[in-house]
Design an enzyme around this catalytic site. Structure first.
Site, PDB file in Angstrom:
ATOM      1  N   LYS A 201       0.853  -1.182   0.000  1.00  0.00           N
ATOM      2  CA  LYS A 201       0.000   0.000   0.000  1.00  0.00           C
ATOM      3  C   LYS A 201       0.888   1.231   0.000  1.00  0.00           C
ATOM      4  CE  LYS A 201      -3.726   2.210   2.522  1.00  0.00           C
ATOM      5  NZ  LYS A 201      -4.704   2.038   3.585  1.00  0.00           N
ATOM      6  N   LYS A 255      -2.129  -1.485  -3.979  1.00  0.00           N
ATOM      7  CA  LYS A 255      -3.002  -0.314  -3.887  1.00  0.00           C
ATOM      8  C   LYS A 255      -2.199   0.967  -3.909  1.00  0.00           C
ATOM      9  CE  LYS A 255      -6.150   1.586  -0.563  1.00  0.00           C
ATOM     10  NZ  LYS A 255      -6.529   1.537   0.801  1.00  0.00           N
TER      11      LYS A 255
HETATM   12  C1  PBG Z   1      -7.597   3.082   5.424  1.00  0.00           C
HETATM   13  C2  PBG Z   1      -7.889   2.925   3.999  1.00  0.00           C
HETATM   14  C3  PBG Z   1      -7.678   3.891   2.990  1.00  0.00           C
HETATM   15  C4  PBG Z   1      -8.231   3.344   1.836  1.00  0.00           C
HETATM   16  C5  PBG Z   1      -8.725   2.071   2.145  1.00  0.00           C
HETATM   17  N1  PBG Z   1      -8.492   1.829   3.494  1.00  0.00           N
HETATM   18  C6  PBG Z   1      -7.129   5.262   3.024  1.00  0.00           C
HETATM   19  C7  PBG Z   1      -5.812   5.571   3.553  1.00  0.00           C
HETATM   20  O1  PBG Z   1      -4.954   4.719   3.771  1.00  0.00           O
HETATM   21  O2  PBG Z   1      -5.584   6.764   3.797  1.00  0.00           O
HETATM   22  C8  PBG Z   1      -8.287   4.055   0.518  1.00  0.00           C
HETATM   23  C9  PBG Z   1      -9.275   3.575  -0.448  1.00  0.00           C
HETATM   24  C10 PBG Z   1      -9.575   4.483  -1.556  1.00  0.00           C
HETATM   25  O3  PBG Z   1      -8.960   5.551  -1.750  1.00  0.00           O
HETATM   26  O4  PBG Z   1     -10.504   4.149  -2.311  1.00  0.00           O
HETATM   27  N2  PBG Z   1      -6.523   2.439   5.967  1.00  0.00           N
END
Ligand code: PBG
Length: 329
Positions: A201, A255
């Site tokens: 991520k 992601k």
């Molecule tokens: C939280 C989380 C996030 C997303 C999914 N779970 C945001 C972040 O890490 O700030 C983002 C999903 C999206 O942008 O569609 N941990």
């Protein structure tokens, strides 16, 4: 590898007709390839538009049966739940994450009771929807603390498993949490509960609209670069995945999606495990706003979704999943 030569070989021959293009297609996409994210909100009879994500809504619990029912009818294998948390329920410890009456807990119970195993339910494990500072973990002298955060994430995972969640999805990027969560799940009898690790991520600006959707917009202090990955790196993604596999992850996620297709391919080719892609909120927002403003045709949706499959993703979390009947036809 490349054989043949013009004019004997004309690749356009096989592209001339639709039947022929269909015959030699290398990739395709079906509803089985999707996970539908659902945003939850307190209240009754609510279907609340999310401004930064045209076409996406927050639903109160009395409305989610309709959404899940449609997902089942479309043939989607799993939904992912995300709560919008009111300000007054947030604190620096993210305590609401461990409230057995929180939105996610109630939603999981409701869906599992009504729909049993017709559809899987996945829950995010991270504290950011619940913390007053918007970070995924506990803050200790201006830094997101790793080990003490994991203790909370373990309890959040156990709670979700207890509620009936099928797939626990830690998205917090703390080091070592997969192994600890797996161990705790097993110890408590949840050895069949799956773990989908957000192993790769990136610290990304493509998450902007999501933070609006869950009510942490403007809340976040600083950025998430000290725990989410640096987008200049790809070897490091392999290290993250290797660790999480060893720790017991059943599936891994990359992601954001579209700007990271190279990473999806790299992970798939190196590990041959189920790799999921997240077409995140910013990607959704760019495409949807571009379509609404008539800058691009709506066929970009299918084009971008197929690109995930081409890169090697097994499935895609997409905010478009509830409209697949229109998109895939
Ligand atoms: C939280 C989380 C996030 C997303 C999914 N779970 C945001 C972040 O890490 O700030 C983002 C999903 C999206 O942008 O569609 N941990």
């Amino acid at each position: 590898m490349i054989t043949g030569k013009f004019p004997n070989l004309r690749l356009r021959r096989s592209r001339k007709n639709d039947w022929s293009r269909r015959l030699i297609e290398e990739n395709n996409i079906t509803p089985n390839d999707f996970i539908l994210p659902i945003f939850l909100i307190e209240g009754k009879n609510k279907k609340q538009a999310i401004k930064s994500m045209p076409g996406v809504y927050r639903y109160s619990l009395d409305k989610i049966s309709l959404v899940v029912d449609k997902a089942i009818k479309l043939g989607i294998p799993m939904v992912a739940l995300f709560p919008y948390t009111q300000k007054n329920k947030k604190d620096s410890l993210g305590s609401e994450a461990l409230n057995e009456n929180n939105l996610v807990c109630r939603a999981v119970q409701l869906i599992k009771k009504k729909f049993k195993n017709q559809i899987g339910v996945m829950c995010d494990v991270a504290l950011d929807p619940y913390t007053s500072h918007g970070h995924d973990g506990l803050i200790n002298s201006n830094h997101v603390a790793n080990d003490s955060t994991i203790e909370v994430l373990i309890n959040q995972s156990l709670l979700q498993a207890q509620m009936g969640c099928d797939v626990i999805a830690p998205s917090d990027m703390m080091d070592g949490r997969i192994g600890k969560i797996r161990k705790a799940l097993d110890k408590n009898g949840y050895y069949m509960t799956q773990i989908l690790s957000y192993a790769v991520k990136y610290a990304s600006s493509f998450y902007g609209p999501f933070r609006d959707a869950v009510g942490s917009k403007g809340v976040l202090i600083g950025d998430k670069k000290n725990y989410q990955m640096d987008y200049r790196n790809s070897n490091e993604a392999l290290r993250e995945v290797a660790l999480d596999i060893k720790e017991g992850a059943d599936m891994v996620m990359v992601k954001p999606g579209l700007p990271y297709l190279d990473i999806i391919k790299l992970v798939k080719e190196n590990f041959k495990i189920p790799v999921l892609a997240y077409q995140v909120s910013g990607e959704y927002s760019i495409l949807s706003n571009g379509i609404n403003k008539r800058l691009i045709d709506k066929s970009v949706i299918l084009e971008s979704l197929i690109s995930f499959k081409r890169s090697g993703a097994n499935a895609i979390i997409s905010y478009y999943a509830d409209r697949l009947d229109k998109i895939l036809k």
